[in-house]
Design an enzyme around this catalytic site. Sequence first.
Site, PDB file in Angstrom:
ATOM      1  N   LYS A   1       0.701  -1.130  -0.109  1.00  0.00           N
ATOM      2  CA  LYS A   1       0.014   0.132  -0.074  1.00  0.00           C
ATOM      3  C   LYS A   1       0.868   1.164  -0.002  1.00  0.00           C
ATOM      4  O   LYS A   1       1.865   1.464   0.807  1.00  0.00           O
ATOM      5  CB  LYS A   1      -0.827   0.130   1.115  1.00  0.00           C
ATOM      6  CG  LYS A   1      -1.767   1.208   1.185  1.00  0.00           C
ATOM      7  CD  LYS A   1      -2.487   1.172   2.670  1.00  0.00           C
ATOM      8  CE  LYS A   1      -3.524   2.595   2.817  1.00  0.00           C
ATOM      9  NZ  LYS A   1      -4.292   2.728   3.953  1.00  0.00           N
TER      10      LYS A   1
ATOM     11  N   ASP B   1      -2.582  10.652   3.532  1.00  0.00           N
ATOM     12  CA  ASP B   1      -3.858  10.207   3.513  1.00  0.00           C
ATOM     13  C   ASP B   1      -4.564  11.259   4.506  1.00  0.00           C
ATOM     14  O   ASP B   1      -4.597  11.207   5.857  1.00  0.00           O
ATOM     15  CB  ASP B   1      -4.252   8.631   4.062  1.00  0.00           C
ATOM     16  CG  ASP B   1      -5.673   8.394   4.181  1.00  0.00           C
ATOM     17  OD1 ASP B   1      -6.545   9.090   3.697  1.00  0.00           O
ATOM     18  OD2 ASP B   1      -5.880   7.597   5.099  1.00  0.00           O
TER      19      ASP B   1
ATOM     20  N   LYS C   1     -10.348  13.364   8.040  1.00  0.00           N
ATOM     21  CA  LYS C   1      -9.497  12.792   9.334  1.00  0.00           C
ATOM     22  C   LYS C   1      -9.742  14.225  10.307  1.00  0.00           C
ATOM     23  O   LYS C   1      -9.670  15.221   9.904  1.00  0.00           O
ATOM     24  CB  LYS C   1      -8.207  12.472   9.219  1.00  0.00           C
ATOM     25  CG  LYS C   1      -8.390  11.058   8.546  1.00  0.00           C
ATOM     26  CD  LYS C   1      -6.938  10.500   8.469  1.00  0.00           C
ATOM     27  CE  LYS C   1      -6.630   9.146   7.531  1.00  0.00           C
ATOM     28  NZ  LYS C   1      -7.087   8.163   8.207  1.00  0.00           N
TER      29      LYS C   1
ATOM     30  N   ASP D   1       1.387   6.296   5.686  1.00  0.00           N
ATOM     31  CA  ASP D   1       0.415   5.455   5.204  1.00  0.00           C
ATOM     32  C   ASP D   1       0.876   4.641   3.683  1.00  0.00           C
ATOM     33  O   ASP D   1       0.120   3.888   3.124  1.00  0.00           O
ATOM     34  CB  ASP D   1      -0.907   6.238   4.591  1.00  0.00           C
ATOM     35  CG  ASP D   1      -2.119   5.337   4.869  1.00  0.00           C
ATOM     36  OD1 ASP D   1      -2.153   4.414   5.559  1.00  0.00           O
ATOM     37  OD2 ASP D   1      -3.218   5.590   4.309  1.00  0.00           O
TER      38      ASP D   1
ATOM     39  N   ASP E   1     -12.320   7.719   3.408  1.00  0.00           N
ATOM     40  CA  ASP E   1     -11.217   7.269   4.150  1.00  0.00           C
ATOM     41  C   ASP E   1     -10.818   5.723   4.344  1.00  0.00           C
ATOM     42  O   ASP E   1      -9.850   5.336   5.055  1.00  0.00           O
ATOM     43  CB  ASP E   1     -11.442   7.868   5.903  1.00  0.00           C
ATOM     44  CG  ASP E   1     -10.062   7.799   6.476  1.00  0.00           C
ATOM     45  OD1 ASP E   1      -8.874   8.000   5.936  1.00  0.00           O
ATOM     46  OD2 ASP E   1     -10.103   7.794   7.814  1.00  0.00           O
TER      47      ASP E   1
ATOM     48  N   GLU F   1      -9.840   4.165   1.881  1.00  0.00           N
ATOM     49  CA  GLU F   1      -9.051   4.378   0.456  1.00  0.00           C
ATOM     50  C   GLU F   1      -8.068   3.290  -0.167  1.00  0.00           C
ATOM     51  O   GLU F   1      -7.896   2.689  -1.132  1.00  0.00           O
ATOM     52  CB  GLU F   1      -8.726   5.477   0.094  1.00  0.00           C
ATOM     53  CG  GLU F   1      -7.165   5.948   0.498  1.00  0.00           C
ATOM     54  CD  GLU F   1      -6.969   5.903   2.195  1.00  0.00           C
ATOM     55  OE1 GLU F   1      -6.069   5.427   2.544  1.00  0.00           O
ATOM     56  OE2 GLU F   1      -7.807   6.158   2.864  1.00  0.00           O
TER      57      GLU F   1
ATOM     58  N   ARG G   1      -7.995   0.193   0.431  1.00  0.00           N
ATOM     59  CA  ARG G   1      -8.463  -1.264   0.243  1.00  0.00           C
ATOM     60  C   ARG G   1      -9.120  -0.919  -1.698  1.00  0.00           C
ATOM     61  O   ARG G   1      -9.043  -1.940  -2.170  1.00  0.00           O
ATOM     62  CB  ARG G   1      -9.576  -1.753   0.759  1.00  0.00           C
ATOM     63  CG  ARG G   1     -10.738  -0.824   1.091  1.00  0.00           C
ATOM     64  CD  ARG G   1     -11.648  -1.024   2.214  1.00  0.00           C
ATOM     65  NE  ARG G   1     -10.947  -0.827   3.365  1.00  0.00           N
ATOM     66  CZ  ARG G   1     -11.929  -0.772   4.485  1.00  0.00           C
ATOM     67  NH1 ARG G   1     -12.853  -1.365   4.731  1.00  0.00           N
ATOM     68  NH2 ARG G   1     -11.022  -0.285   5.562  1.00  0.00           N
TER      69      ARG G   1
END
Length: 552
Positions: free
Chosen positions: A290, A295, A302, A313, A372, A374, A376
């Site tokens: 990933k 993010d 967030k 991230d 959020d 995102e 996946r």
Amino acid sequence: MGRYSPRRFLPPQEHILTMNFSFASGDAVRAGGALLVIPLFDGDLGDTLPSALASAEKALEGKLRTAAAQEGFKAKADQSVSIHTLGRLESDRVLLLGLGPRAKFTPEVLRLAAGRAAKAAQKLKVADFTFALPSTEQPEWAVRATVEGLLLGTYRFDRYKSASKEEKSPPRATSVRLVLPEGAQKGPALEQALELGRRVAEATNWARDLVNEPANVVNPERLAQAAQEVAKEVGLKATIGGQRDIERLDMGMFLAVARGSVNEPRLIHVVYTPKNPKDAKRPPLALVGKAITFDSGGLSLKPSDSMVDMKTDMAGSAAVLGAMKVIGALKPPFPVHAFIGACENMPSGDAYRPGDILTSRLGKTVEVTNTDAEGRLVLGDILTWACEHKPSAIIDLATLTGACVVALGNYIVGAFGEHDATVEAVLEAARSAGEEFWRMPVTDLQKDALRSEVADMKNSGERWGGAINAALFLREFVGTTPWVHLDIAGPSQSPKERGYFNKGATGVGVRSLVEYVRQRTAEAANAPEEEAAAPVKPSKGAKAGKGKAPRA
């Protein structure tokens, strides 16, 4: 896919120390160095002393144990004590390291202790020191664990801190003598263990750097440049795709997440191919990382406090690239591919929205209920692409869910997968590498959480079982390919200094991936040639949408 000219995107890594290691035999007290490090098991302070401690005790006229006892040192795990020799030894100080009970000893215990020794040497501004290796049944593992612990323990990320010249460049340990225990002989096996430990630790520190860098330095383009540098360094092939390449591959979920940022996404494919033509035809191992370089949560924004660490991230991609640095040097008898989709998840007038319906490369449609969730979405398209290369197995690493941190804390990786043999092999590799993994369930009992009234599935369900829900989402894109999902959201960062850890990025996953490849290499060497070269049937879930995925 397009190609981009590689250029060094970060300043030279002066803060990552390269140590010169050498082996020595005999009396550790006479080996020299400003610091003598003696690891001890619980019970070694009794009547029968290990040779290094006995020699130091004799030189200090029986006062070493007394001084240690006065400091409360009992050789328990995580204990250490530094004692000045007052000129009675060649070394200025003796550092005693606690290993705890011998019955509970593992290479990781020694690795953590060596990390403490490295940090102590830094504080003492020691340029060279001697490390008396403990007596173990497998001296190769003791050597590797010690080298890894020392190099990992020296790491610090202070590139952006203003300081005086003296503070900025304090003396560092650059020379370490490893004194072999009685009965251990210097030879190729120990030299190979030392070199492997060095490569793994340096690759892990490199990955830590990538994760610790701020998002205004490591964006998708610069992460792609890092992948090219890795490929150039160890003789791999890197192919980098841009926005148009992702569009041609119909990666609708990846494109949606990337849409809100002014920084364009990058599609990264790094390939190791064996030189032996027969080995090159074997099904590849696929590693997926990933790579959300920042993010914000997108329109499902967030809270500010939760955004501060979101430069991390992309820790999964850093671990995959770090592992490829070592895998390229190991040269396993099967191909290894790294697949990474790098982008930022940002709010803007063009950002994807809750309620949007996205079409994945696989053709499945996904209702967005939380922007959020995102990671996946990007991973779903990348996993589909990886499956099209007909891998023997896929391992993905992702800082995917806070739910996994709630379940397992800051130090344990959640491992998901239904192919028992592959999951167990990854868990065994992690145990050997000294990283904590714990198998988590992938159960259809949670499947209703992702059910959508308007699309094939939702990208986010209820709060409960959040880590399982994320794994179930990813499962939709791997079909029957043996697959292991590693949720590293907790262990990707250490909340405090401990052993060889600093506060910040850990590089988790590098060691385990390297060990998994090493163990598969050993299995391939022992497997019948026909079995090892047998092709894998295409995954039922890996049929692409429009267009064919280009190969690097």
